[in-house]
Design a protein around this motif. Structure first.
Motif, PDB file in Angstrom:
ATOM      1  N   ASP A   1      39.795  74.906  41.595  1.00  0.00           N
ATOM      2  CA  ASP A   1      39.631  74.094  40.396  1.00  0.00           C
ATOM      3  C   ASP A   1      39.224  72.690  40.805  1.00  0.00           C
ATOM      4  O   ASP A   1      40.026  71.950  41.379  1.00  0.00           O
ATOM      5  N   PRO A   2      37.980  72.277  40.542  1.00  0.00           N
ATOM      6  CA  PRO A   2      37.544  70.947  40.970  1.00  0.00           C
ATOM      7  C   PRO A   2      38.336  69.809  40.340  1.00  0.00           C
ATOM      8  O   PRO A   2      38.351  68.694  40.866  1.00  0.00           O
ATOM      9  N   ALA A   3      39.008  70.072  39.215  1.00  0.00           N
ATOM     10  CA  ALA A   3      39.824  69.025  38.589  1.00  0.00           C
ATOM     11  C   ALA A   3      40.951  68.575  39.511  1.00  0.00           C
ATOM     12  O   ALA A   3      41.459  67.456  39.399  1.00  0.00           O
ATOM     13  N   GLY A   4      41.329  69.452  40.436  1.00  0.00           N
ATOM     14  CA  GLY A   4      42.390  69.103  41.377  1.00  0.00           C
ATOM     15  C   GLY A   4      41.955  68.173  42.487  1.00  0.00           C
ATOM     16  O   GLY A   4      42.790  67.694  43.266  1.00  0.00           O
ATOM     17  N   ILE A   5      40.643  67.904  42.581  1.00  0.00           N
ATOM     18  CA  ILE A   5      40.145  67.009  43.620  1.00  0.00           C
ATOM     19  C   ILE A   5      40.672  65.604  43.408  1.00  0.00           C
ATOM     20  O   ILE A   5      41.033  64.905  44.347  1.00  0.00           O
ATOM     21  N   GLN A   6      40.713  65.175  42.147  1.00  0.00           N
ATOM     22  CA  GLN A   6      41.184  63.820  41.856  1.00  0.00           C
ATOM     23  C   GLN A   6      42.662  63.878  41.510  1.00  0.00           C
ATOM     24  O   GLN A   6      43.073  64.465  40.527  1.00  0.00           O
ATOM     25  N   THR A   7      43.474  63.261  42.339  1.00  0.00           N
ATOM     26  CA  THR A   7      44.922  63.280  42.146  1.00  0.00           C
ATOM     27  C   THR A   7      45.429  61.866  41.939  1.00  0.00           C
ATOM     28  O   THR A   7      44.690  60.885  42.002  1.00  0.00           O
ATOM     29  N   GLY A   8      46.732  61.737  41.740  1.00  0.00           N
ATOM     30  CA  GLY A   8      47.348  60.444  41.505  1.00  0.00           C
ATOM     31  C   GLY A   8      47.251  59.507  42.684  1.00  0.00           C
ATOM     32  O   GLY A   8      47.394  58.290  42.547  1.00  0.00           O
ATOM     33  N   THR A   9      47.008  60.044  43.888  1.00  0.00           N
ATOM     34  CA  THR A   9      46.902  59.183  45.067  1.00  0.00           C
ATOM     35  C   THR A   9      45.610  58.377  45.064  1.00  0.00           C
ATOM     36  O   THR A   9      45.478  57.431  45.826  1.00  0.00           O
TER      37      THR A   9
END
Length: 368
Positions: free
Chosen positions: A93-101
């Motif tokens: 899932d590419p949405a998981g590439i951008q995280t809170g970090t």
């Protein structure tokens, strides 16, 4: 065995680390194995990690959810290295590439540290046309990138390149002409993923090219500056990124050793204290990056310059206040006292290897 990005690439290439099978995810591929991570519904950007594995594994299997007619271009991993292509419903899932970090720190202390990094580089005369640096994705590193961008734009400075770990903050620099090129080994957010697919000046590079010291030359050698984090720093400027002060192994090395060794100026950004634990110690719990490759320590209580870097000390003389690292250590101890040292068994749980293949340190099991 813990290795840096460049150190792992070196180990794979020279045979120290043998790979039986490499499973390589690709967001687009053809039936012959040509593939990349830039295009398709599951695009994730640069495939910098995969190059060494693809080139040297006994068997290479490309896994994709987007099989397209031959030939797929641009080609990151070429067909000549690929044994099998496997099609699946989804590679992730590419949405998981951008995280809170991937958010700039909101801490006033850390924002001030970031501003002082830029101030030091400016006062030392390092930020000028042709400037290059390595970007990071931690909260403080993102803030440094943002403040660098603002300083360069305000002063009409155009940099040659940024190496990364690339985020949207670096893409913004490319789009407004503050830098000429992005060299991308790993795309850290979706803006970076979109950019590498569409921007001519955003170029994919392997971790071999990034930091393997046994090549004819790697990217880190061309970096004017890098700014890195640490869990501990000691009086000899040695840096720990693997363990915390309790001795527990929690982190890898990443590109820390490579960036520090290659960059003209290596800056470590740390708070003087984490809670009631001093970050500057007499000796680090684990040596991850040796002190002879570390130049400047920027804390919330002062800036220390490695005494071996007389050129930097002279460059900022009368422009910025710098202190001896021992002063920072004494300040930390005066606030919270001497830290309690962890106790270890004889059992070795990890080996810290330097990027050139030499033994740097070991991590031992903490006594219960």
């Amino acid at each position: 065995m813990l290795r840096s990005h460049g150190g792992r690439a070196r180990a794979v290439r020279c045979g120290d680390l043998h790979i039986d099978v490499a499973f390589i995810a690709a967001s687009i591929a053809d039936e012959y194995g040509n593939c990349n991570g830039m295009l398709g519904k599951s695009a994730f950007g640069a495939m910098g990690f995969a190059y060494a594995d693809a080139f040297h594994a006994d068997n290479v299997i490309v896994i994709t959810d987007n099989l397209q007619p031959y030939p797929v271009t641009p080609i990151s991993i070429p067909q000549i290295y690929v044994d099998y292509v496997v099609q699946v419903d989804a590679i992730g899932d590419p949405a998981g590439i951008q995280t809170g970090t991937m958010q700039i720190t909101r801490s006033p202390t850390r924002l001030n540290i970031a501003k002082n990094v830029v101030k030091f580089l400016a006062k030392a005369g390092i930020i000028k046309n042709g400037f290059s640096f390595q970007a990071g994705a931690g909260g403080t590193s993102l803030a440094v990138t943002k403040f660098l961008h603002e300083y360069m734009k305000k002063n009409g400075i155009v940099g040659d390149f940024v190496m990364g770990g690339i985020t949207g903050y670096v893409v913004d620099m490319l789009h407004d002409g503050t830098i000429r090129k992005i060299l991308d080994g790993q795309s850290f957010d979706l803006k970076a993923v979109e950019s590498i697919a569409n921007d001519e000046g955003h170029v994919e590079v392997s971790h071999i090219m990034f930091g393997d010291p046994h090549t004819c030359g790697c990217v880190v050698n061309r970096q004017h500056a890098c700014f890195l984090g640490a869990t501990e720093v000691d009086l000899n400027f040695n840096v720990n990124v693997n363990t915390h002060s309790d001795g527990l192994l929690l982190h890898g090395i990443g590109g820390h050793q490579d960036a520090a060794a290659g960059s003209d100026v290596t800056i470590i950004t740390i708070p003087l204290l984490r809670g009631r634990v001093p970050v500057i110690r007499k000796e680090v719990t684990t040596v991850s990056t040796p002190g002879d490759t570390v130049d400047v320590i920027v804390t919330d209580r002062g800036i220390a310059v490695n005494p071996e870097r007389e050129d930097l000390i002279e460059a900022v003389k009368g422009k910025m206040e710098i202190v001896d690292i021992e002063e920072l250590y004494k300040k930390a101890i005066s606030l919270v006292g001497e830290p309690k040292e962890p106790k270890f068994d004889d059992e070795i749980v990890a080996i810290i290897e330097y990027r050139d293949g030499t033994l740097l340190d070991v991590v031992r099991k903490v006594k219960e």
